[in-house]
Design an enzyme around this catalytic site. Structure first.
Site, PDB file in Angstrom:
ATOM      1  N   ASN A 170       0.790  -1.236   0.000  1.00  0.00           N
ATOM      2  CA  ASN A 170       0.000   0.000   0.000  1.00  0.00           C
ATOM      3  C   ASN A 170       0.826   1.293   0.000  1.00  0.00           C
ATOM      4  OD1 ASN A 170       0.720  -0.514   2.644  1.00  0.00           O
ATOM      5  ND2 ASN A 170      -1.195   0.250   3.504  1.00  0.00           N
ATOM      6  N   GLU A 265       5.779  -4.127  11.625  1.00  0.00           N
ATOM      7  CA  GLU A 265       4.634  -3.214  11.642  1.00  0.00           C
ATOM      8  C   GLU A 265       3.523  -3.907  10.887  1.00  0.00           C
ATOM      9  OE1 GLU A 265       4.258  -0.565  13.335  1.00  0.00           O
ATOM     10  OE2 GLU A 265       6.300  -0.188  13.975  1.00  0.00           O
ATOM     11  N   CYS A 299      -2.971   0.972   6.816  1.00  0.00           N
ATOM     12  CA  CYS A 299      -2.892   0.269   8.103  1.00  0.00           C
ATOM     13  C   CYS A 299      -3.621   1.059   9.165  1.00  0.00           C
ATOM     14  CB  CYS A 299      -1.438   0.027   8.492  1.00  0.00           C
ATOM     15  SG  CYS A 299      -0.447   1.522   8.548  1.00  0.00           S
TER      16      CYS A 299
HETATM   17  P1  NAP Z   1       1.399  -8.954   3.195  1.00  0.00           P
HETATM   18  O1  NAP Z   1       0.570  -9.812   2.344  1.00  0.00           O
HETATM   19  O2  NAP Z   1       1.722  -9.403   4.571  1.00  0.00           O
HETATM   20  O3  NAP Z   1       2.750  -8.671   2.373  1.00  0.00           O
HETATM   21  C1  NAP Z   1       3.741  -7.814   2.874  1.00  0.00           C
HETATM   22  C2  NAP Z   1       5.062  -8.151   2.240  1.00  0.00           C
HETATM   23  O4  NAP Z   1       5.455  -9.463   2.634  1.00  0.00           O
HETATM   24  C3  NAP Z   1       5.048  -8.174   0.718  1.00  0.00           C
HETATM   25  O5  NAP Z   1       6.262  -7.632   0.272  1.00  0.00           O
HETATM   26  C4  NAP Z   1       4.975  -9.662   0.408  1.00  0.00           C
HETATM   27  O6  NAP Z   1       5.493  -9.985  -0.871  1.00  0.00           O
HETATM   28  C5  NAP Z   1       5.860 -10.204   1.494  1.00  0.00           C
HETATM   29  N1  NAP Z   1       5.707 -11.628   1.781  1.00  0.00           N
HETATM   30  C6  NAP Z   1       4.687 -12.448   1.494  1.00  0.00           C
HETATM   31  N2  NAP Z   1       4.941 -13.688   1.962  1.00  0.00           N
HETATM   32  C7  NAP Z   1       6.150 -13.640   2.558  1.00  0.00           C
HETATM   33  C8  NAP Z   1       6.951 -14.583   3.252  1.00  0.00           C
HETATM   34  N3  NAP Z   1       6.588 -15.842   3.429  1.00  0.00           N
HETATM   35  N4  NAP Z   1       8.131 -14.181   3.745  1.00  0.00           N
HETATM   36  C9  NAP Z   1       8.546 -12.897   3.591  1.00  0.00           C
HETATM   37  N5  NAP Z   1       7.827 -11.967   2.947  1.00  0.00           N
HETATM   38  C10 NAP Z   1       6.635 -12.330   2.447  1.00  0.00           C
HETATM   39  O7  NAP Z   1       0.721  -7.504   3.342  1.00  0.00           O
HETATM   40  P2  NAP Z   1       0.131  -6.580   2.195  1.00  0.00           P
HETATM   41  O8  NAP Z   1      -1.136  -7.180   1.687  1.00  0.00           O
HETATM   42  O9  NAP Z   1       1.191  -6.206   1.228  1.00  0.00           O
HETATM   43  O10 NAP Z   1      -0.203  -5.258   3.019  1.00  0.00           O
HETATM   44  C11 NAP Z   1      -1.381  -5.091   3.722  1.00  0.00           C
HETATM   45  C12 NAP Z   1      -1.174  -5.332   5.213  1.00  0.00           C
HETATM   46  O11 NAP Z   1      -0.102  -4.520   5.678  1.00  0.00           O
HETATM   47  C13 NAP Z   1      -2.372  -4.919   6.035  1.00  0.00           C
HETATM   48  O12 NAP Z   1      -2.592  -5.876   7.035  1.00  0.00           O
HETATM   49  C14 NAP Z   1      -1.944  -3.593   6.647  1.00  0.00           C
HETATM   50  O13 NAP Z   1      -2.619  -3.267   7.839  1.00  0.00           O
HETATM   51  C15 NAP Z   1      -0.493  -3.835   6.852  1.00  0.00           C
HETATM   52  N6  NAP Z   1       0.248  -2.580   6.956  1.00  0.00           N
HETATM   53  C16 NAP Z   1       0.784  -2.246   8.169  1.00  0.00           C
HETATM   54  C17 NAP Z   1       1.455  -1.035   8.305  1.00  0.00           C
HETATM   55  C18 NAP Z   1       2.044  -0.661   9.623  1.00  0.00           C
HETATM   56  O14 NAP Z   1       2.945   0.170   9.633  1.00  0.00           O
HETATM   57  N7  NAP Z   1       1.597  -1.217  10.733  1.00  0.00           N
HETATM   58  C19 NAP Z   1       1.602  -0.176   7.221  1.00  0.00           C
HETATM   59  C20 NAP Z   1       1.049  -0.552   5.998  1.00  0.00           C
HETATM   60  C21 NAP Z   1       0.381  -1.765   5.878  1.00  0.00           C
HETATM   61  P3  NAP Z   1       4.488 -10.334  -2.098  1.00  0.00           P
HETATM   62  O15 NAP Z   1       3.782  -9.082  -2.407  1.00  0.00           O
HETATM   63  O16 NAP Z   1       5.411 -10.783  -3.150  1.00  0.00           O
HETATM   64  O17 NAP Z   1       3.578 -11.419  -1.589  1.00  0.00           O
END
Ligand code: NAP
Length: 497
Positions: A170, A265, A299
């Site tokens: 995002n 995070e 988030c």
């Molecule tokens: P995600 O599905 O957890 O993916 C995050 C990152 O992890 C991506 O780069 C993804 O790569 C990678 N990834 C996937 N599987 C992995 C594995 N087994 N090992 C290591 N890395 C792996 O999250 P998202 O859908 O991108 O983002 C949405 C989430 O992020 C929401 O829950 C949101 O609340 C949270 N978020 C939190 C914050 C905060 O600061 N607290 C800020 C922004 C977003 P791929 O894309 O290649 O799968």
């Protein structure tokens, strides 16, 4: 335009992008690529290299070697290069923003804002790093019982080594630089694994660092699906720190990673508690901004409204009127509501909406979806037995739970697995402070929607929302460890003279 001019060298044929290692743009020997689907057209927009495990091994070795020299590079020189990268990034905001529009359907103006904010973050980190890393501590031994003044202790902050940075889709650029800049100023090297949706924006951003002239091997960017190379990266023995932002994936990573510092995070279910004395126009404006900007894919989006029953009808009417004014359509037109990132994400959101419908929530608008585009939806009279009361939709659907006491609102907030942010609206600062103390979240905003930033503010989640704290200063500190040198004197210094 993306992939042209200065950025032409990162491209390998039409719409296929290279990965970055050893200061060069490379094609993976795997011969495989990963498709990036445009959320709006639902067609392949770009492709990136599917890096192999051998390539990851090579990158880790390079990063380790480069880091040793970088740690000896004067702090002011590290800062100078970061300032240069920031300027290049801001100068090339247009092609990077174009990628954000195509890869993650972020509205055009917000995409530009993300790149500019990222440049500012890099510059601020360079300045902050010079200040806080330029100082250490001096301790003397006779302050601890039983000791004479025979030991002088000097402490300084030294880098951890290789930092693995994994941002989410995002804010792929901003949340990548929020890891890269503190790591670099502190003398670490970087292996970046960008999110698949957002990878091409990240590759353009990395090229700006390349153009700034950082040493070879110091910054590396390996692409590929997280589900395929993620475990190999996060469990790699060459990694000395992981800075991850994303969803529940982070919980799985923290169980598998070795004995290294983790900055996690993760998701949130940020509650907005509205008291009877709140300025309802202010609340409604913040619910719209907090709940629906970037289609709720933040988030810190407002993810549940907990409003006192006596003002609920009035608030819901005000929010409804504002929802009706939101523009819905493609990100290129800078619409307020744009398609969510993927079909699976849209299906997940739809599942939450159907569950709420079956269990009797009041639909303030008709539910409407075309492809990945979901029309904004406010759900009133949501009850705790509905999934939407607890789960993170990451879409433009917002539940309203009516409460009869402040305690009920705090109880709902604290019963969540998440604990990222929350907000409270009231004119009574004493009540606001008591509620803030009672809410089990990393941050509480008083009279404003939750938000990450300004980027130098501390930012952290508790429970399933994360480990550690971000924000520029905290990230720099987190990516260092304390080194101590003790000077031992033969006799107490005060016996002299
Ligand atoms: P995600 O599905 O957890 O993916 C995050 C990152 O992890 C991506 O780069 C993804 O790569 C990678 N990834 C996937 N599987 C992995 C594995 N087994 N090992 C290591 N890395 C792996 O999250 P998202 O859908 O991108 O983002 C949405 C989430 O992020 C929401 O829950 C949101 O609340 C949270 N978020 C939190 C914050 C905060 O600061 N607290 C800020 C922004 C977003 P791929 O894309 O290649 O799968």
């Amino acid at each position: 335009m993306a992939g042209t001019g200065l950025f032409a060298e990162i491209l390998d044929g039409e719409h296929v992008y290279k990965y970055y290692a050893d200061g060069e743009w490379k094609k993976s020997t795997s011969g495989k690529t990963v498709a990036i689907i445009n959320p709006t057209t639902r067609k392949t927009q770009y492709k990136v290299q599917a890096c192999s495990q051998e390539e990851v091994n090579k990158v880790m070795d390079l990063a380790k070697t480069a880091q040793k020299l970088w740690a000896k590079t004067p702090l002011w020189k590290r800062a100078e290069l970061l300032h240069k990268a920031a300027a290049i990034l801001k100068e090339h905001k247009a092609p990077i923003a174009e990628c954000l529009v195509k890869e993650i359907a972020k509205p055009a103006k917000d995409s530009v804002t993300e790149v500019v904010r990222s440049g500012d973050l890099v510059s601020y980190t360079a300045e902050e790093g010079v200040r806080i890393l330029g100082e250490g501590k001096f301790l003397v031994s006779d302050s601890f019982p039983g000791n004479e003044r025979t030991k002088y202790c000097l402490t300084s902050k030294i880098p951890l080594g290789v930092v693995l940075a994994i941002p989410p889709f995002n804010y792929p650029v901003n949340l990548a630089v929020s890891k890269i800049a503190p790591a670099l100023i502190a003398g670490n090297s970087i292996v970046l694994k960008p999110p698949t949706q957002g990878a091409v924006s990240c590759l353009h951003m990395v090229h700006c660092f390349h153009l700034a002239g950082f040493p070879k091997g110091l910054i590396n960017c390996v692409t590929g699906k997280g589900s395929e190379i993620g475990d190999f990266l996060t469990m790699h023995p060459g990694v000395n720190c992981i800075s991850f932002t994303g969803g529940d994936t982070g919980i799985a990573i923290s169980k598998k990673a070795g004995m290294i510092p983790l900055q996690m995070e993760l998701g949130g279910k940020d509650a907005c508690i509205v008291l009877e004395d709140a300025d309802l126009d202010l609340v409604a404006a913040n619910i719209i901004k907090g709940g629906f900007s970037y289609s709720g894919q933040r988030c810190t989006a407002v993810k549940v409204v907990l409003v006192m029953e006596s003002v609920a009808d009035s608030l819901v009417e005000k929010v409804k009127a504002k929802v009706a004014k939101l523009t819905i359509g493609p990100p290129e037109d800078d619409c307020d509501i744009t398609p969510v990132v993927s079909e699976s994400s849209a299906n997940y959101i739809e599942g939450l909406v159907k569950d709420a419908k079956e269990k009797g929530a009041t639909f303030c608008q008709e539910y409407k979806r075309e492809g990945n585009l979901i029309w904004p939806l406010l759900l009133d009279n949501v009850r705790p037995d509905m999934r939407i009361a607890w789960e993170e939709p990451f879409g433009p659907v917002l539940p309203v739970l009516r409460i009869n006491s402040v305690e009920e609102g705090i109880h709902h907030c604290n019963a969540s697995n998440f604990g990222l942010q929350g907000c409270v609206f009231t004119k009574d600062i004493n009540k606001a402070m008591l509620i803030s103390d009672a809410m089990e979240t990393g941050t509480v905003q008083i009279n404003s929607a939750p938000a990450r930033g300004p980027d130098h503010f501390p930012f952290q989640g508790i429970k399933d929302s994360g480990i550690g704290s971000q924000g520029i200063t905290n990230s720099i500190n987190m990516m260092t460890k304390v080194k101590t040198t003790v000077i031992n004197l033969p006799t107490p210094s005060y016996t002299m003279g």
